[in-house]
Each structure stands twice: as C-alpha cells, then as structure tokens.
Write a protein that holds these residues in place. Structure first.
Motif, PDB file in Angstrom:
ATOM      1  N   ALA A  14      -9.269  -3.107  -9.867  1.00 42.29           N
ATOM      2  CA  ALA A  14      -9.397  -4.227  -8.930  1.00 42.29           C
ATOM      3  C   ALA A  14      -9.357  -5.546  -9.701  1.00 42.29           C
ATOM      4  O   ALA A  14     -10.059  -5.726 -10.693  1.00 42.29           O
ATOM      5  N   GLY A  15      -8.506  -6.456  -9.247  1.00 41.83           N
ATOM      6  CA  GLY A  15      -8.375  -7.750  -9.898  1.00 41.83           C
ATOM      7  C   GLY A  15      -7.329  -7.806 -10.992  1.00 41.83           C
ATOM      8  O   GLY A  15      -6.991  -8.899 -11.466  1.00 41.83           O
ATOM      9  N   LEU A  16      -6.808  -6.646 -11.410  1.00 44.33           N
ATOM     10  CA  LEU A  16      -5.748  -6.639 -12.413  1.00 44.33           C
ATOM     11  C   LEU A  16      -4.406  -6.980 -11.758  1.00 44.33           C
ATOM     12  O   LEU A  16      -4.298  -7.023 -10.534  1.00 44.33           O
ATOM     13  N   LYS A  17      -3.391  -7.215 -12.570  1.00 41.25           N
ATOM     14  CA  LYS A  17      -2.118  -7.742 -12.068  1.00 41.25           C
ATOM     15  C   LYS A  17      -1.008  -6.699 -12.084  1.00 41.25           C
ATOM     16  O   LYS A  17      -0.999  -5.810 -12.931  1.00 41.25           O
ATOM     17  N   ILE A  18      -0.081  -6.850 -11.150  1.00 48.24           N
ATOM     18  CA  ILE A  18       1.106  -6.011 -11.123  1.00 48.24           C
ATOM     19  C   ILE A  18       2.297  -6.845 -10.656  1.00 48.24           C
ATOM     20  O   ILE A  18       2.175  -7.661  -9.742  1.00 48.24           O
ATOM     21  N   ALA A  19       3.430  -6.674 -11.317  1.00 47.04           N
ATOM     22  CA  ALA A  19       4.661  -7.358 -10.920  1.00 47.04           C
ATOM     23  C   ALA A  19       5.522  -6.406 -10.101  1.00 47.04           C
ATOM     24  O   ALA A  19       5.620  -5.219 -10.412  1.00 47.04           O
ATOM     25  N   ILE A  20       6.134  -6.933  -9.042  1.00 43.14           N
ATOM     26  CA  ILE A  20       7.033  -6.149  -8.187  1.00 43.14           C
ATOM     27  C   ILE A  20       8.387  -6.850  -8.123  1.00 43.14           C
ATOM     28  O   ILE A  20       8.467  -8.056  -7.885  1.00 43.14           O
ATOM     29  N   CYS A  21       9.437  -6.071  -8.354  1.00 45.71           N
ATOM     30  CA  CYS A  21      10.803  -6.587  -8.283  1.00 45.71           C
ATOM     31  C   CYS A  21      11.540  -5.873  -7.157  1.00 45.71           C
ATOM     32  O   CYS A  21      11.934  -4.706  -7.311  1.00 45.71           O
ATOM     33  N   PRO A  22      11.727  -6.506  -6.005  1.00 39.81           N
ATOM     34  CA  PRO A  22      12.501  -5.888  -4.930  1.00 39.81           C
ATOM     35  C   PRO A  22      13.948  -5.693  -5.371  1.00 39.81           C
ATOM     36  O   PRO A  22      14.567  -6.603  -5.921  1.00 39.81           O
ATOM     37  N   VAL A  23      14.476  -4.506  -5.131  1.00 40.22           N
ATOM     38  CA  VAL A  23      15.840  -4.204  -5.560  1.00 40.22           C
ATOM     39  C   VAL A  23      16.709  -3.819  -4.368  1.00 40.22           C
ATOM     40  O   VAL A  23      17.753  -4.410  -4.122  1.00 40.22           O
ATOM     41  N   ARG A  24      16.264  -2.815  -3.618  1.00 37.40           N
ATOM     42  CA  ARG A  24      17.023  -2.380  -2.444  1.00 37.40           C
ATOM     43  C   ARG A  24      16.038  -1.975  -1.343  1.00 37.40           C
ATOM     44  O   ARG A  24      15.126  -1.206  -1.594  1.00 37.40           O
ATOM     45  N   GLY A  25      16.251  -2.503  -0.148  1.00 34.80           N
ATOM     46  CA  GLY A  25      15.372  -2.196   0.968  1.00 34.80           C
ATOM     47  C   GLY A  25      14.265  -3.240   1.129  1.00 34.80           C
ATOM     48  O   GLY A  25      14.019  -4.054   0.238  1.00 34.80           O
ATOM     49  N   ARG A  26      13.604  -3.181   2.271  1.00 31.68           N
ATOM     50  CA  ARG A  26      12.578  -4.180   2.583  1.00 31.68           C
ATOM     51  C   ARG A  26      11.161  -3.644   2.513  1.00 31.68           C
ATOM     52  O   ARG A  26      10.201  -4.389   2.710  1.00 31.68           O
ATOM     53  N   ARG A  27      10.995  -2.367   2.208  1.00 31.32           N
ATOM     54  CA  ARG A  27       9.651  -1.802   2.256  1.00 31.32           C
ATOM     55  C   ARG A  27       8.787  -2.153   1.056  1.00 31.32           C
ATOM     56  O   ARG A  27       7.637  -1.730   0.966  1.00 31.32           O
ATOM     57  N   PHE A  28       9.330  -2.971   0.149  1.00 31.25           N
ATOM     58  CA  PHE A  28       8.501  -3.446  -0.956  1.00 31.25           C
ATOM     59  C   PHE A  28       7.319  -4.250  -0.416  1.00 31.25           C
ATOM     60  O   PHE A  28       6.261  -4.319  -1.047  1.00 31.25           O
ATOM     61  N   ARG A  29       7.497  -4.852   0.773  1.00 31.18           N
ATOM     62  CA  ARG A  29       6.392  -5.607   1.372  1.00 31.18           C
ATOM     63  C   ARG A  29       5.231  -4.688   1.727  1.00 31.18           C
ATOM     64  O   ARG A  29       4.064  -5.060   1.590  1.00 31.18           O
ATOM     65  N   ARG A  30       5.532  -3.485   2.197  1.00 28.15           N
ATOM     66  CA  ARG A  30       4.478  -2.532   2.517  1.00 28.15           C
ATOM     67  C   ARG A  30       3.800  -2.024   1.249  1.00 28.15           C
ATOM     68  O   ARG A  30       2.582  -1.827   1.217  1.00 28.15           O
ATOM     69  N   ILE A  31       4.600  -1.813   0.230  1.00 27.49           N
ATOM     70  CA  ILE A  31       4.031  -1.412  -1.057  1.00 27.49           C
ATOM     71  C   ILE A  31       3.103  -2.511  -1.571  1.00 27.49           C
ATOM     72  O   ILE A  31       1.983  -2.250  -2.023  1.00 27.49           O
ATOM     73  N   ALA A  32       3.579  -3.760  -1.504  1.00 23.76           N
ATOM     74  CA  ALA A  32       2.772  -4.886  -1.974  1.00 23.76           C
ATOM     75  C   ALA A  32       1.480  -5.002  -1.176  1.00 23.76           C
ATOM     76  O   ALA A  32       0.418  -5.283  -1.732  1.00 23.76           O
ATOM     77  N   ALA A  33       1.557  -4.771   0.143  1.00 29.46           N
ATOM     78  CA  ALA A  33       0.361  -4.853   0.983  1.00 29.46           C
ATOM     79  C   ALA A  33      -0.652  -3.785   0.593  1.00 29.46           C
ATOM     80  O   ALA A  33      -1.864  -4.051   0.534  1.00 29.46           O
ATOM     81  N   PHE A  34      -0.186  -2.575   0.321  1.00 26.63           N
ATOM     82  CA  PHE A  34      -1.084  -1.508  -0.113  1.00 26.63           C
ATOM     83  C   PHE A  34      -1.752  -1.856  -1.439  1.00 26.63           C
ATOM     84  O   PHE A  34      -2.960  -1.675  -1.621  1.00 26.63           O
ATOM     85  N   LEU A  35      -0.959  -2.364  -2.368  1.00 29.35           N
ATOM     86  CA  LEU A  35      -1.493  -2.715  -3.677  1.00 29.35           C
ATOM     87  C   LEU A  35      -2.535  -3.826  -3.573  1.00 29.35           C
ATOM     88  O   LEU A  35      -3.562  -3.797  -4.262  1.00 29.35           O
ATOM     89  N   ARG A  36      -2.274  -4.797  -2.697  1.00 27.85           N
ATOM     90  CA  ARG A  36      -3.208  -5.921  -2.536  1.00 27.85           C
ATOM     91  C   ARG A  36      -4.486  -5.511  -1.805  1.00 27.85           C
ATOM     92  O   ARG A  36      -5.595  -5.766  -2.276  1.00 27.85           O
ATOM     93  N   HIS A  37      -4.299  -4.882  -0.643  1.00 26.93           N
ATOM     94  CA  HIS A  37      -5.433  -4.686   0.259  1.00 26.93           C
ATOM     95  C   HIS A  37      -6.218  -3.408   0.008  1.00 26.93           C
ATOM     96  O   HIS A  37      -7.404  -3.336   0.339  1.00 26.93           O
TER      97      HIS A  37
END
Length: 265
Positions: A136-159
């Motif tokens: 919790a509180g550590l960082k992760i970088a996300i690079c969207p490449v193909r598709g839009r579901r990276f937003r759902r992945i990002a939401a899971f990682l954040r929340h």
C-alpha cells in the motif's frame, strides 16, 4: 471483481521467481491463480506460498488460457514465452508484463501476441525487499498498449491494492527509469563490490545509501541486465555518470576544489 470482469476471472502467472511469488501473494486473496515456471525449484516454491485452492501450478497451456496472463519472465525470455502461449490465449484475454523496462517488452507483445487480446505494459516500482511491510502506497507504472481495459486494471490497483498508479507511455517510462533505476543499480553494484562496508561509525546518509543497496543486492542478474541493456536510454545515462565521475576524480587529482564559503553567524 467488478473492476475487471463480471464473473470471477482467473489469473495466470508465467514465471515464479521472486517477483512472480510476490505478485501471487498479493493477488491470491482476490483471484484464483495458476502459475508456471520452467525451473523445478521455483515450481516447488509454489507449495510454500499457496493458500488452499487459490494458487496452483499448471502447465504453460492452461496458464495461457486464463482471463489475465501476467508475464513475469526475464526480458530476454519474453519473445520465446510469447510464441509458446499465443496459440492458446483466449479471445478477450488481457496480457500484461511486469518488466523493469517497457519499450522492448511492449514491442515483443505487439509483434507476437494475437489481435484478440488486450495488451498492457506494467512496471511495479518496487520489489520483494521494499514490499516487506506491504505494498500500500508503493508505485506502479502502467503503459496502455492495446484495448481500453487498462482503466479497470488501474482502478483495481488503486482502490483494492492501494498502489499509486502512473499511466505513461513506454518511451516516457524508459527515459525516467534510465536514471531512477539505472543509477540506483549501478551504484549498488559498485558498493557491493566494496564489501565489507563499515557498520559502526556511520552517518544517516551512509545508512540510507546502504539501505538502498540492500533493496537491490539480491535481485536476479537478469534484472540488472535489463535495466542497463534493454533500456535504450540507459547507456547514455551510464556514460554521463562515468564521465562526470572521472571529472570529479581529475579535479581531486589536480588539487582543485569548488568550495562554497560558509560564514558562521
């Protein structure tokens, strides 16, 4: 999980080294996980971290059939693994990597993975040592490449996992990582070779330097190789560091010193 799929998605992890194990531990409370590794010792380690029914070993084909497939293998092995799993990936799956560099893995995934899967590049900016007290509180970088579901992945990682998420391009990631990781690992490699280091009369700044070194000291050799050689920007940063270090050495050898005068009040 509503962040990802309507049902209960399965996660497949290819590569069960130190980071593959760390990943499985933090995802096992949320998803059923299948893992595969070509190293028998790594596979055996699965039993020591598994929770009943949540983390299981499987062959590479069944891991590839999961809803989300995580590539936790060295950058040097990624293209070969992609070639093995591509025929078995289901339509609509998400494939992501967790490598320390992003441009080369993203290129490999785009060239080798079928069009019917989403692709996301990720880089957790931490490892087993820095995550000992939780992520919790550590960082992760996300690079969207193909598709839009990276937003759902990002939401899971954040929340859910409470990580700090940065959405960047692979180029932006590698430019910054060439300094952030390249310099850290380079200095750590030199300090390790200077062992044994003092442990008695140390300063707070030296203790922090040693702490940073310990965080990366036991990383797999492939991690250092990828950071310094698979990142296209690392070479220039490394040469700049060596050039500046040589300049300081020459300055000291010549008896020159840049001093800022301090007047006591």
């Amino acid at each position: 999980m509503p962040f990802l799929f309507p049902a209960h998605p399965t996660i497949g992890i290819l590569g069960f080294g130190a980071f593959g194990r760390l990943t499985s531990l933090h995802l096992a409370d949320h998803f059923p996980i299948l893992v595969h590794d070509v190293n028998p010792d790594a596979v055996s380690a699965c039993a020591s971290v598994a929770t009943p029914g949540n983390i299981r070993t499987a062959d590479i084909i069944n891991v590839a059939k999961c809803d989300i497939v995580i590539l936790a293998v060295p950058v040097t092995e990624m293209r070969a693994v992609i070639a093995q799993i591509s025929p078995h990936l289901r339509a609509g799956a998400i494939v992501l990597d967790v490598g320390s560099v992003k441009m080369e893995p993203v290129r490999a995934m785009l060239e080798g993975l079928p069009d019917h899967v989403d692709i996301i590049g990720t880089h957790p900016l931490f490892g087993p040592q820095s995550a000992r007290d939780g992520i919790a509180g550590l960082k992760i970088a996300i690079c969207p490449v193909r598709g839009r579901r990276f937003r759902r992945i990002a939401a899971f990682l954040r929340h859910v996992l409470r990580l700090k998420v940065f959405v960047v391009t692979p180029d932006e990631h590698d430019r910054e990582a060439a300094i952030v990781q390249g310099m850290t690992h380079l200095i750590a490699k030199v300090l390790v070779r200077m062992d044994p280091l003092p442990v008695r009369m140390t300063t707070a700044s030296f203790d922090l330097l040693v702490k940073a070194t310990e965080m990366v000291r036991y990383d797999a050799p492939g991690v250092f190789w990828a950071i310094e050689n698979a990142n296209p920007y690392a070479g220039a940063v490394r040469e700049q560091f060596f050039e500046l270090a040589m300049g300081v050495r020459d300055q000291l050898a010549g008896g020159k010193c840049s001093v800022v005068a301090v007047t006591a009040e």
